[in-house]
Design a protein around this motif. Structure first.
Motif, short mmCIF file in Angstrom:
data_model
loop_
_atom_site.label_atom_id
_atom_site.label_comp_id
_atom_site.label_asym_id
_atom_site.label_seq_id
_atom_site.Cartn_x
_atom_site.Cartn_y
_atom_site.Cartn_z
N SER A 299 63.58 -33.16 -4.50
CA SER A 299 64.32 -31.90 -4.60
C SER A 299 64.64 -31.34 -3.22
N HIS A 300 65.74 -30.61 -3.17
CA HIS A 300 66.05 -29.91 -1.93
C HIS A 300 64.95 -28.88 -1.69
N ASP A 301 64.60 -28.68 -0.45
CA ASP A 301 63.53 -27.73 -0.14
C ASP A 301 63.77 -26.37 -0.79
N SER A 302 65.06 -25.97 -0.79
CA SER A 302 65.38 -24.65 -1.33
C SER A 302 65.03 -24.55 -2.81
N GLU A 303 65.15 -25.68 -3.54
CA GLU A 303 64.85 -25.66 -4.97
C GLU A 303 63.37 -25.40 -5.21
N LEU A 304 62.53 -25.84 -4.27
CA LEU A 304 61.09 -25.69 -4.46
C LEU A 304 60.59 -24.33 -3.98
N GLU A 305 61.51 -23.45 -3.67
CA GLU A 305 61.10 -22.10 -3.25
C GLU A 305 61.03 -21.17 -4.43
N THR A 306 61.43 -21.64 -5.61
CA THR A 306 61.41 -20.77 -6.80
C THR A 306 60.54 -21.41 -7.89
N ALA B 299 61.34 -21.60 -11.04
CA ALA B 299 62.22 -22.42 -11.87
C ALA B 299 62.48 -23.76 -11.19
N GLY B 300 62.63 -23.74 -9.88
CA GLY B 300 62.84 -24.96 -9.13
C GLY B 300 61.65 -25.90 -9.24
N HIS B 301 60.44 -25.33 -9.14
CA HIS B 301 59.23 -26.14 -9.29
C HIS B 301 59.15 -26.75 -10.68
N ALA B 302 59.44 -25.93 -11.71
CA ALA B 302 59.35 -26.40 -13.10
C ALA B 302 60.35 -27.52 -13.34
N LEU B 303 61.57 -27.34 -12.83
CA LEU B 303 62.60 -28.37 -13.00
C LEU B 303 62.18 -29.66 -12.29
N HIS B 304 61.57 -29.48 -11.13
CA HIS B 304 61.09 -30.62 -10.35
C HIS B 304 60.08 -31.44 -11.14
N ILE B 305 59.16 -30.74 -11.84
CA ILE B 305 58.14 -31.43 -12.64
C ILE B 305 58.79 -32.25 -13.76
N VAL B 306 59.78 -31.63 -14.43
CA VAL B 306 60.44 -32.33 -15.54
C VAL B 306 61.21 -33.56 -15.03
N LEU B 307 61.92 -33.38 -13.92
CA LEU B 307 62.68 -34.51 -13.38
C LEU B 307 61.76 -35.63 -12.91
N ASN B 308 60.60 -35.24 -12.35
CA ASN B 308 59.63 -36.25 -11.94
C ASN B 308 59.10 -37.04 -13.14
N GLU B 309 58.92 -36.31 -14.27
CA GLU B 309 58.44 -36.98 -15.48
C GLU B 309 59.42 -38.07 -15.90
N ILE B 310 60.69 -37.75 -15.85
CA ILE B 310 61.73 -38.73 -16.21
C ILE B 310 61.70 -39.89 -15.22
N ASP B 311 61.60 -39.57 -13.95
CA ASP B 311 61.59 -40.61 -12.91
C ASP B 311 60.39 -41.55 -13.07
#
Lengths: 154, 156
Positions: A92-99, A101-113
């Motif tokens: 994820s872009h660093d900016s996405e992990l500043e929120t 919602a960004g963290h939560a989305l990151h977890i879901v995308l990692n699950e798929i990956d």
């Protein structure tokens, strides 16, 4: 999920050559069969050669042949030669992990990956050749039989 | 990616249902592979899947010259979340020294035959996605992703 062109071409070439490791095929033979750019495929075959998966012989009767171990070489091994696989590419872009919602989305995308990586790692070229030979896509359209009566009556 | 000479399969290898005298060898084989001795678990599993066969449960071993080279355990599961009966495999082990000789394939084939006789047409299994050895084995037998998604949560 989509693979980059070079990756797909590499998988086509590896599968085509691994189907008969004693056979030599030219890049043009493979490109014609799959309707892809011979020029692009030539670059891909060079990369596969550098990775130790194919060998090339020049001159009349020359061409490429598969020199890997089809029972050990996985889709993951081939894909990672040409593109970062899943988690690396989806960082994820660093900016996405500043929120939150960004963290939560990151977890879901990692699950798929993680599932994608496990799938690519578990499928060898040998298994792919068996899948190609079975041609399950031909029977996929046929209606499935109902479950056996003996079992359903338990 | 390097190729290694595969060990040869013994011509005396045969697949048969597990019997109580196999238990010590089964426990030892599982401990050899996983590094964890699970005597109570395997005794209970044998009682449920090997000794009593009133329901479609199967505990098969691969034996060669009196040595247990591998085993596979499965059962028919019915109507979980509305799904029709299917064969379910929840354990398979092959002695490390005899892998790549077709022992696992024979065990898998025998269990699938047993499932067919029980009247089911689908075979399913579940394992850690990091268990590439077993995942690759099942893939090599033609298994692919099914309709279920495994979920879990941590209980506080």
């Amino acid at each position: 999920m989509r693979l980059q062109k070079a990756t797909s071409f590499a998988l086509y070439a590896v599968l085509e050559l691994a189907a008969d490791p004693l056979r030599q095929l030219s890049g043009t033979d493979i490109a014609d069969k799959y309707g892809i750019s011979a020029h692009h495929l030539a670059k891909v075959l060079r990369d596969l050669g550098r990775a130790g998966l194919v060998d090339s012989a020049r001159g009349v009767g020359g061409g490429y042949r598969f020199i890997g171990n089809a029972k050990r070489l996985t889709l993951f091994d081939v894909i990672q030669i040409f593109e970062p696989v899943a988690s690396e590419s989806a960082a994820s872009h660093d900016s996405e992990l500043e929120t939150d919602a960004g963290h939560a989305l990151h977890i879901v995308l990692n699950e798929i990956d993680d599932h994608a990586i496990a799938t690519f790692r578990s499928i060898t070229i040998s298994t792919m050749l068996k899948l190609i030979a079975r041609r399950p896509w031909e029977s996929a359209a046929k209606p499935a039989k109902s479950a056996g009566k003996a079992a359903s009556d338990r | 990616m390097t190729s290694a000479a595969a060990p040869e399969r013994s011509s005396k290898l045969r697949i048969r249902p597990a019997v109580s005298r196999d238990l010590p060898a089964l426990i030892a084989l599982d401990e050899e592979v996983t590094g964890i001795a699970k005597r109570t678990y395997w005794k209970e599993t044998f009682q449920l899947y090997g000794a009593r066969r009133r329901v479609p449960r199967f505990f098969l071993v691969a034996e060669s010259d009196g040595t247990i080279e591998g085993f596979i355990v499965g059962e028919v599961r019915a109507w979980e979340f509305g799904e029709p009966p299917c064969g379910w495999i929840f354990a398979v082990q092959v002695r490390p020294g005899t892998r790549l000789t077709g022992t696992g394939t024979l065990l898998f084939g025998a269990l699938c035959d047993a499932f067919r006789r029980a009247g089911v047409q689908k075979v399913r299994t579940m394992m850690l996605r990091g268990n590439n050895l077993v995942l690759s084995f099942f893939r090599s037998q033609g298994m692919m992703a099914g309709p279920f998604i495994e979920l879990e949560t941590t209980l506080d």
